[in-house]
Design a protein around this motif. Structure first.
Motif, short mmCIF file in Angstrom:
data_model
loop_
_atom_site.label_atom_id
_atom_site.label_comp_id
_atom_site.label_asym_id
_atom_site.label_seq_id
_atom_site.Cartn_x
_atom_site.Cartn_y
_atom_site.Cartn_z
N LEU A 90 30.08 33.08 45.44
CA LEU A 90 31.01 34.20 45.59
C LEU A 90 31.81 34.43 44.31
O LEU A 90 32.01 35.57 43.89
N ILE A 91 32.24 33.35 43.69
CA ILE A 91 33.02 33.46 42.45
C ILE A 91 32.15 34.07 41.35
O ILE A 91 32.58 34.96 40.61
N GLN A 92 30.91 33.61 41.25
CA GLN A 92 30.01 34.08 40.22
C GLN A 92 29.65 35.56 40.39
O GLN A 92 29.35 36.26 39.42
N SER A 93 29.71 36.05 41.63
CA SER A 93 29.34 37.44 41.87
C SER A 93 30.23 38.42 41.13
O SER A 93 29.80 39.53 40.79
N TRP A 94 31.48 38.03 40.83
CA TRP A 94 32.35 38.93 40.07
C TRP A 94 31.81 39.17 38.67
O TRP A 94 32.02 40.24 38.10
N GLU A 95 31.11 38.19 38.10
CA GLU A 95 30.53 38.36 36.77
C GLU A 95 29.51 39.49 36.76
O GLU A 95 29.40 40.22 35.77
N VAL A 96 28.78 39.62 37.86
CA VAL A 96 27.78 40.69 37.95
C VAL A 96 28.47 42.02 38.19
O VAL A 96 28.16 43.03 37.54
N LEU A 97 29.43 42.03 39.12
CA LEU A 97 30.12 43.29 39.43
C LEU A 97 30.87 43.83 38.21
O LEU A 97 30.97 45.05 38.03
N ALA A 98 31.36 42.92 37.38
CA ALA A 98 32.14 43.33 36.21
C ALA A 98 31.31 44.06 35.16
O ALA A 98 31.86 44.58 34.19
N THR A 99 30.00 44.11 35.36
CA THR A 99 29.17 44.89 34.42
C THR A 99 29.28 46.39 34.69
O THR A 99 28.77 47.20 33.91
N ILE A 100 29.93 46.77 35.79
CA ILE A 100 30.18 48.19 36.06
C ILE A 100 31.34 48.64 35.17
O ILE A 100 32.40 48.02 35.17
N THR A 101 31.14 49.70 34.43
CA THR A 101 32.18 50.19 33.53
C THR A 101 33.12 51.13 34.28
O THR A 101 32.78 51.63 35.36
N PRO A 102 34.30 51.41 33.72
CA PRO A 102 35.21 52.37 34.36
C PRO A 102 34.55 53.72 34.61
O PRO A 102 34.75 54.34 35.66
N ILE A 236 38.75 43.87 39.08
CA ILE A 236 39.37 45.16 39.40
C ILE A 236 40.18 45.66 38.22
O ILE A 236 40.15 46.85 37.87
N GLU A 237 40.91 44.76 37.58
CA GLU A 237 41.71 45.14 36.41
C GLU A 237 40.80 45.70 35.31
O GLU A 237 41.13 46.69 34.65
N ARG A 238 39.65 45.10 35.14
CA ARG A 238 38.72 45.53 34.10
C ARG A 238 38.10 46.89 34.41
O ARG A 238 37.89 47.71 33.51
N ILE A 239 37.84 47.15 35.71
CA ILE A 239 37.12 48.37 36.08
C ILE A 239 38.06 49.56 36.29
O ILE A 239 37.79 50.67 35.82
N ILE A 240 39.18 49.33 37.01
CA ILE A 240 40.05 50.48 37.32
C ILE A 240 41.46 50.34 36.77
O ILE A 240 42.30 51.21 36.98
#
Length: 274
Positions: A90-102, A236-240
């Protein structure tokens, strides 16, 4: 020619196939993007996979809770150790989601409406299992009678930590009666007497090894939940940035506040006293 025949897979035997057993025909059609944004499929898959992992966590933690009730901590430790491994996924999944840009997220955000991870029934059940009883969160599921029923029942159930304290009491430790029998729909409040009991366990781990291991397994669960929460915040901070969340929360400020919440207060406080 013979080698080619040998390389061919054997026809399936009677009974379930890989596809039918895993219900892949259903599972792989559960991703339905609402926009033509390329990254929306990733967004959906990450959240669906997370819900499946949380389902497994709940399955294992309920088994661990029942094992503690039956005074079989060794079985509980196996389940809790497995959950710790799942939490890493679950923790590692944020690394993948964070590849979405704003820009990628902005292109799909309008299609999400008011949907939000804040509305995850399973995540709320996980919080309740760990003792973070917040009756006010039921309001997020107004109009969903089945969800309300499941959450209301879980709210009144003992948490994993409640059963750990009962085990301490069965071993002869002085645990206040108002911590053993109370309104379990209410958040747990730290007790100096309970902290003293855990101090005794930590000062003599050879004598109280199973209780000592139980305490450390609980700390490990909390540690990984907090890492998951921190990963959520930074993603979330990185994306929005500091925009409000789709579910109406304050977004990053709300997530930052949640990180300060603890599940097992005495197990953190005892480290200061040792």
């Amino acid at each position: 020619m013979e080698s080619r025949e040998a390389d061919r897979p054997a026809p399936p035997e009677r009974g379930p196939t890989y596809t039918s057993y895993l219900r892949l025909d259903t599972l792989l059609t559960c991703q339905t993007p609402l926009s033509d944004t390329h990254d929306e499929l990733l967004f959906i898959v990450i959240h669906q996979a997370s819900e499946l992992w949380i389902k497994l966590c709940l399955h294992e933690l309920e088994a661990a809770r029942q094992a503690l009730i039956a005074d079989r901590p060794g079985i509980a430790f196996k389940m809790m150790a497995r959950v710790a491994r799942v939490q890493q996924q679950l923790i590692q999944s944020w690394e993948v989601l964070a590849t979405i840009t704003p820009a990628d997220y902005s292109a799909m955000r309008g299609q999400l409406g008011g949907s939000s991870g804040f509305q995850s029934i399973q995540y709320r059940l996980l919080e309740y299992m760990l003792g973070a009883k917040k009756a006010g969160m039921l309001a997020a599921h107004d109009g969903d009678a089945p969800a309300q029923a499941v959450l209301t029942e879980a709210l009144a159930r003992t948490s994993l930590y409640d059963e750990a304290l009962r085990m301490l009491a069965r071993r002869g430790f002085d645990i206040p009666a108002d911590r053993l029998e109370r309104d379990f729909t209410q958040p747990y409040m730290a007790s100096p007497v309970v902290e003293a009991a855990w101090q005794a366990v930590y000062r003599d781990p050879d004598r109280w090894w199973d209780l000592y291991e139980l305490a450390e397994k609980l700390v490990d669960l909390e540690y990984r939940v907090q890492l998951w929460r921190f990963g959520h915040l930074k993603t979330i901070e990185r994306i929005i940035g500091f925009k409000r969340g789709t579910g109406g929360t304050a977004g990053v400020p709300y997530l930052a506040k949640v990180i300060d919440e603890v599940f097992f207060p005495e197990l953190l406080a005892v480290r200061v006293a040792l």
